[in-house]
Structures are given as structure tokens and as C-alpha cells.
Motif scaffolding. Structure first.
Motif, PDB file in Angstrom:
ATOM      1  N   SER A 114       0.827  -1.204   0.000  1.00  0.00           N
ATOM      2  CA  SER A 114       0.000   0.000   0.000  1.00  0.00           C
ATOM      3  C   SER A 114       0.863   1.258   0.000  1.00  0.00           C
ATOM      4  CB  SER A 114      -0.920   0.001   1.228  1.00  0.00           C
ATOM      5  OG  SER A 114      -1.611   1.227   1.338  1.00  0.00           O
ATOM      6  N   ALA A 115       1.945   1.248   0.776  1.00  0.00           N
ATOM      7  CA  ALA A 115       2.836   2.406   0.825  1.00  0.00           C
ATOM      8  C   ALA A 115       3.516   2.633  -0.512  1.00  0.00           C
ATOM      9  CB  ALA A 115       3.872   2.219   1.929  1.00  0.00           C
ATOM     10  N   VAL A 116       3.879   1.534  -1.190  1.00  0.00           N
ATOM     11  CA  VAL A 116       4.513   1.649  -2.500  1.00  0.00           C
ATOM     12  C   VAL A 116       3.541   2.261  -3.509  1.00  0.00           C
ATOM     13  CG1 VAL A 116       5.453   0.342  -4.439  1.00  0.00           C
ATOM     14  CG2 VAL A 116       6.158  -0.222  -2.119  1.00  0.00           C
ATOM     15  N   VAL A 117       2.275   1.822  -3.458  1.00  0.00           N
ATOM     16  CA  VAL A 117       1.265   2.366  -4.373  1.00  0.00           C
ATOM     17  C   VAL A 117       1.072   3.852  -4.131  1.00  0.00           C
ATOM     18  CG1 VAL A 117      -1.189   2.315  -4.984  1.00  0.00           C
ATOM     19  CG2 VAL A 117       0.063   0.181  -4.701  1.00  0.00           C
ATOM     20  N   ARG A 118       0.966   4.252  -2.872  1.00  0.00           N
ATOM     21  CA  ARG A 118       0.796   5.673  -2.542  1.00  0.00           C
ATOM     22  C   ARG A 118       1.982   6.488  -3.044  1.00  0.00           C
ATOM     23  NH1 ARG A 118      -2.848   6.837   1.921  1.00  0.00           N
ATOM     24  NH2 ARG A 118      -3.941   4.936   2.553  1.00  0.00           N
ATOM     25  N   LEU A 119       3.182   5.945  -2.865  1.00  0.00           N
ATOM     26  CA  LEU A 119       4.382   6.645  -3.308  1.00  0.00           C
ATOM     27  C   LEU A 119       4.393   6.821  -4.821  1.00  0.00           C
ATOM     28  CD1 LEU A 119       7.185   7.837  -2.869  1.00  0.00           C
ATOM     29  CD2 LEU A 119       8.099   5.501  -2.845  1.00  0.00           C
ATOM     30  N   LEU A 120       4.021   5.776  -5.548  1.00  0.00           N
ATOM     31  CA  LEU A 120       4.028   5.861  -7.005  1.00  0.00           C
ATOM     32  C   LEU A 120       2.958   6.812  -7.523  1.00  0.00           C
ATOM     33  CD1 LEU A 120       4.762   2.250  -8.291  1.00  0.00           C
ATOM     34  CD2 LEU A 120       6.267   4.217  -8.146  1.00  0.00           C
ATOM     35  N   VAL A 121       1.792   6.813  -6.899  1.00  0.00           N
ATOM     36  CA  VAL A 121       0.739   7.742  -7.323  1.00  0.00           C
ATOM     37  C   VAL A 121       1.173   9.178  -7.047  1.00  0.00           C
ATOM     38  CG1 VAL A 121      -1.645   8.490  -6.930  1.00  0.00           C
ATOM     39  CG2 VAL A 121      -1.120   6.059  -7.066  1.00  0.00           C
ATOM     40  N   ALA A 122       1.828   9.399  -5.911  1.00  0.00           N
ATOM     41  CA  ALA A 122       2.357  10.743  -5.612  1.00  0.00           C
ATOM     42  C   ALA A 122       3.400  11.143  -6.645  1.00  0.00           C
ATOM     43  CB  ALA A 122       2.960  10.770  -4.212  1.00  0.00           C
ATOM     44  N   THR A 123       4.247  10.186  -7.064  1.00  0.00           N
ATOM     45  CA  THR A 123       5.254  10.460  -8.089  1.00  0.00           C
ATOM     46  C   THR A 123       4.598  10.800  -9.420  1.00  0.00           C
ATOM     47  OG1 THR A 123       6.786   8.934  -6.993  1.00  0.00           O
ATOM     48  CG2 THR A 123       7.273   9.539  -9.266  1.00  0.00           C
ATOM     49  N   LEU A 124       3.539  10.066  -9.766  1.00  0.00           N
ATOM     50  CA  LEU A 124       2.793  10.388 -10.984  1.00  0.00           C
ATOM     51  C   LEU A 124       2.219  11.797 -10.905  1.00  0.00           C
ATOM     52  CD1 LEU A 124       0.739   7.231 -12.060  1.00  0.00           C
ATOM     53  CD2 LEU A 124       2.807   8.181 -13.071  1.00  0.00           C
ATOM     54  N   GLY A 125       1.767  12.182  -9.711  1.00  0.00           N
ATOM     55  CA  GLY A 125       1.234  13.527  -9.534  1.00  0.00           C
ATOM     56  C   GLY A 125       2.280  14.588  -9.840  1.00  0.00           C
ATOM     57  N   VAL A 126       3.501  14.383  -9.349  1.00  0.00           N
ATOM     58  CA  VAL A 126       4.585  15.324  -9.631  1.00  0.00           C
ATOM     59  C   VAL A 126       4.887  15.350 -11.126  1.00  0.00           C
ATOM     60  CG1 VAL A 126       7.035  15.795  -9.257  1.00  0.00           C
ATOM     61  CG2 VAL A 126       5.594  15.067  -7.340  1.00  0.00           C
ATOM     62  N   ASN A 127       4.983  14.166 -11.728  1.00  0.00           N
ATOM     63  CA  ASN A 127       5.282  14.062 -13.156  1.00  0.00           C
ATOM     64  C   ASN A 127       4.258  14.815 -14.001  1.00  0.00           C
ATOM     65  OD1 ASN A 127       5.990  13.208 -15.762  1.00  0.00           O
ATOM     66  ND2 ASN A 127       6.475  11.156 -15.090  1.00  0.00           N
ATOM     67  N   VAL A 128       2.986  14.555 -13.725  1.00  0.00           N
ATOM     68  CA  VAL A 128       1.918  15.149 -14.524  1.00  0.00           C
ATOM     69  C   VAL A 128       1.789  16.646 -14.255  1.00  0.00           C
ATOM     70  CG1 VAL A 128      -0.578  15.137 -14.885  1.00  0.00           C
ATOM     71  CG2 VAL A 128       0.660  12.992 -14.746  1.00  0.00           C
ATOM     72  N   ALA A 129       2.023  17.070 -13.019  1.00  0.00           N
ATOM     73  CA  ALA A 129       1.955  18.506 -12.707  1.00  0.00           C
ATOM     74  C   ALA A 129       3.012  19.276 -13.485  1.00  0.00           C
ATOM     75  CB  ALA A 129       2.125  18.723 -11.211  1.00  0.00           C
ATOM     76  N   VAL A 130       4.240  18.749 -13.525  1.00  0.00           N
ATOM     77  CA  VAL A 130       5.304  19.399 -14.302  1.00  0.00           C
ATOM     78  C   VAL A 130       4.946  19.378 -15.785  1.00  0.00           C
ATOM     79  CG1 VAL A 130       7.729  19.282 -14.978  1.00  0.00           C
ATOM     80  CG2 VAL A 130       7.077  18.808 -12.608  1.00  0.00           C
ATOM     81  N   LEU A 131       4.450  18.242 -16.248  1.00  0.00           N
ATOM     82  CA  LEU A 131       4.088  18.104 -17.662  1.00  0.00           C
ATOM     83  C   LEU A 131       3.004  19.098 -18.055  1.00  0.00           C
ATOM     84  CD1 LEU A 131       4.877  16.195 -20.023  1.00  0.00           C
ATOM     85  CD2 LEU A 131       2.882  14.820 -19.419  1.00  0.00           C
ATOM     86  N   CYS A 132       1.962  19.183 -17.246  1.00  0.00           N
ATOM     87  CA  CYS A 132       0.848  20.074 -17.556  1.00  0.00           C
ATOM     88  C   CYS A 132       1.280  21.536 -17.477  1.00  0.00           C
ATOM     89  CB  CYS A 132      -0.305  19.808 -16.597  1.00  0.00           C
ATOM     90  SG  CYS A 132      -1.846  20.635 -17.050  1.00  0.00           S
ATOM     91  N   SER A 133       2.211  21.852 -16.591  1.00  0.00           N
ATOM     92  CA  SER A 133       2.695  23.233 -16.493  1.00  0.00           C
ATOM     93  C   SER A 133       3.423  23.660 -17.755  1.00  0.00           C
ATOM     94  CB  SER A 133       3.621  23.379 -15.280  1.00  0.00           C
ATOM     95  OG  SER A 133       4.853  22.706 -15.487  1.00  0.00           O
ATOM     96  N   MET A 134       3.953  22.683 -18.502  1.00  0.00           N
ATOM     97  CA  MET A 134       4.641  22.974 -19.752  1.00  0.00           C
ATOM     98  C   MET A 134       3.705  22.867 -20.957  1.00  0.00           C
ATOM     99  SD  MET A 134       8.244  20.996 -18.980  1.00  0.00           S
ATOM    100  CE  MET A 134       9.124  21.754 -20.339  1.00  0.00           C
ATOM    101  N   GLY A 135       2.443  22.548 -20.702  1.00  0.00           N
ATOM    102  CA  GLY A 135       1.469  22.424 -21.778  1.00  0.00           C
ATOM    103  C   GLY A 135       1.317  23.677 -22.620  1.00  0.00           C
ATOM    104  N   PRO A 136       1.205  24.874 -22.010  1.00  0.00           N
ATOM    105  CA  PRO A 136       1.104  26.089 -22.831  1.00  0.00           C
ATOM    106  C   PRO A 136       2.297  26.296 -23.755  1.00  0.00           C
ATOM    107  CG  PRO A 136       0.417  26.530 -20.577  1.00  0.00           C
ATOM    108  CD  PRO A 136       0.999  25.146 -20.575  1.00  0.00           C
TER     109      PRO A 136
END
Length: 267
Positions: A114-136
């Protein structure tokens, strides 16, 4: 009244997902005092909703090139890209999750599944947030150029930058989790205590060299799988010289295609 309350609860959960992502980016949920339970305190389902929305927004920015192509708007490509960007991340997560859990167990970590899943989802959140910030930025170049090879390589570079920052976050959070399991802070909120930061490195004394090596190897595996997954799910941008299709035939691989595209751009 029951329906109104249900809608209110759903909105509250979605807003909390946004707050969770903001706390992750600011480092509030990954400082040592927040990791005493041995996991990142986020709700994977709640945060996943935010991740999917951000992925779709970036997909829209990527497909802007098809909308402004010389062959006319390709609305089908817009819909396809908005659907496939979230699939890219979650299919890669599904494929690589078992290997991370096994690697995690091999190095003697006490993180639960469960901790590993939470960590990976949090990592995906960081990845996608950076990606979306570069969308414009992606949308700007999509509108201002007609070179398909350039846009293809540019999007690869954007994904690489976002992935690199997300992998830094993952490795540093694993390090903090290791420290949190062995260190109890006496006064975590006292003056001079740790300032929150999502990817600031800490001392290596609690994370051995072999531990870092194994997790870095897994990060390489994750990157390779993600790159090839993007190739399998192509097209994302939409080649103006090729009719729209949801998926292309099975051929070549991601890395060969990048070198071929680079050669086409330079020539």
C-alpha cells in the motif's frame, strides 16, 4: 437533499485531491515529520482524479498541432490524445509496479505494498503537474511551426524533463522514508527544523549505496517502459501527412523512431 449532499461530498473530495497535489509539490507531505507512518499520506483514488484531468489538459495541448495542421482540424486526434495520455501513465505504472515492490523488498525496506502504491501515485502527480505546467509551451510551438519531426522531438524532450523531475522526487522520497523509519524528530516544528522541499536531497547515511543503485536501476526500467508504452499508444501529435487513426501498426521501437526523426529533422 440527498443528491445535493452527494454532489457536495464529491466536490470536496476532488478539491482535497488538488490540495494533496499542492502539498506534495511544496514538500509538506514528504518532510520527515509527515512520513513517520512509513508512507506518503495521500489517497490514491482522490489524487488519481486530479492526475487524469491534468493528463487530459496536456493531451489537448499536444493535439493542438493536429488542429492547426495544413490538412485541417483533426478533432479525432484531439480526443484520442486526451484519452491516451492518462493511459500512458497508468499502463506504465501497472507494468512496473510489481518490479518496484520486489526491488523494494530485496533491499530490506519495510514499505508495504500500500505504501509503494501511494508513493508511485504521488510520483505520478509530480510528473503530470510538471508536464501540464509545460502544456502552454507545447501549444505555443504547435501553433507556430509546421515541422512534425520538430514537434515530435520537442514533446519527447518535455516528457523527459517531467519524468526526470518525478524520478528525483521518487528517489528522494524513498530516502526520506528510510530516514523516517529510523529517526524520530524530537521537535519537528521547532525553529531551525527542516524546511519542506519535494526534491531536496538529504544525507546518504540512511540509504546505502546498494539501495540507491537498485532503485536507480528500477527508475531506468520505468523510463524504458514508459518510452516504449508511448510508442505502442502512438500517435499523440498527429502526422499531417498520414490519415488519422487511433493506433498505428506494430513496427520498430521508440528509440529507433527517435533517431530516425532526428535524422529527418537535421536533413
Amino acid at each position: 437533499m440527498g443528491t445535493d449532499e452527494s454532489i457536495g461530498v464529491k466536490r470536496s473530495r476532488r478539491l482535497q485531491g488538488v490540495r494533496d497535489l499542492d502539498s506534495i509539490l511544496r514538500g509538506d507531505l514528504t518532510r520527515l515529520s509527515s512520513l513517520r507512518e512509513g508512507r506518503v499520506e495521500v489517497a490514491p483514488g482522490r489524487l488519481s482524479w486530479v492526475i487524469v484531468v491534468l493528463c487530459m489538459i496536456h493531451g489537448l495541448c499536444m493535439a493542438t498541432f493536429a488542429v492547426f495542421s495544413r490538412n485541417g482540424p483533426a478533432l479525432g486526434q484531439v480526443v484520442a490524445t486526451m484519452v491516451k495520455v492518462p493511459l500512458l501513465f497508468y499502463l506504465t505504472l501497472i507494468v512496473t509496479l510489481p518490479s518496484l515492490y520486489v526491488f523494494n523488498a530485496l533491499v530490506g525496506s519495510r514499505l508495504t505494498f500500500s505504501a509503494v502504491v501511494r508513493l508511485l501515485v504521488a510520483t505520478l502527480g509530480v510528473n503530470v503537474a510538471v508536464l501540464c505546467s509545460m502544456g502552454p509551451i507545447v501549444a505555443f510551438f504547435s501553433v507556430s511551426t509546421t515541422s512534425y519531426p520538430f514537434m515530435l522531438l520537442f514533446n519527447v524532450a518535455v516528457f523527459a524533463i517531467a519524468g526526470g523531475l518525478a524520478q528525483m522526487f521518487l528517489l528522494q522520497t524513498l530516502q526520506r522514508l528510510s530516514i523516517a523509519q529510523t529517526l524520530i524528530e524530537a521537535e519537528p516544528d521547532a525553529p531551525g527544523a527542516e524546511t519542506p522541499s519535494a526534491i531536496r536531497p538529504l544525507s546518504d547515511q540512511f540509504l546505502g549505496r546498494h539501495v540507491k543503485t537498485i532503485f536507480r536501476l528500477w527508475l531506468v526500467v520505468f523510463g524504458l517502459v514508459g518510452a516504449q508504452m508511448g510508442w505502442v499508444l502512438r500517435p499523440f501529435i498527429g502526422n499531417p501527412n498520414v490519415p488519422f487513426t487511433w493506433f498505428r501498426g506494430r513496427q520498430s521501437n521508440f528509440f529507433e523512431a527517435v533517431f530516425h526523426t532526428l535524422g529527418s529533422l537535421l536533413s
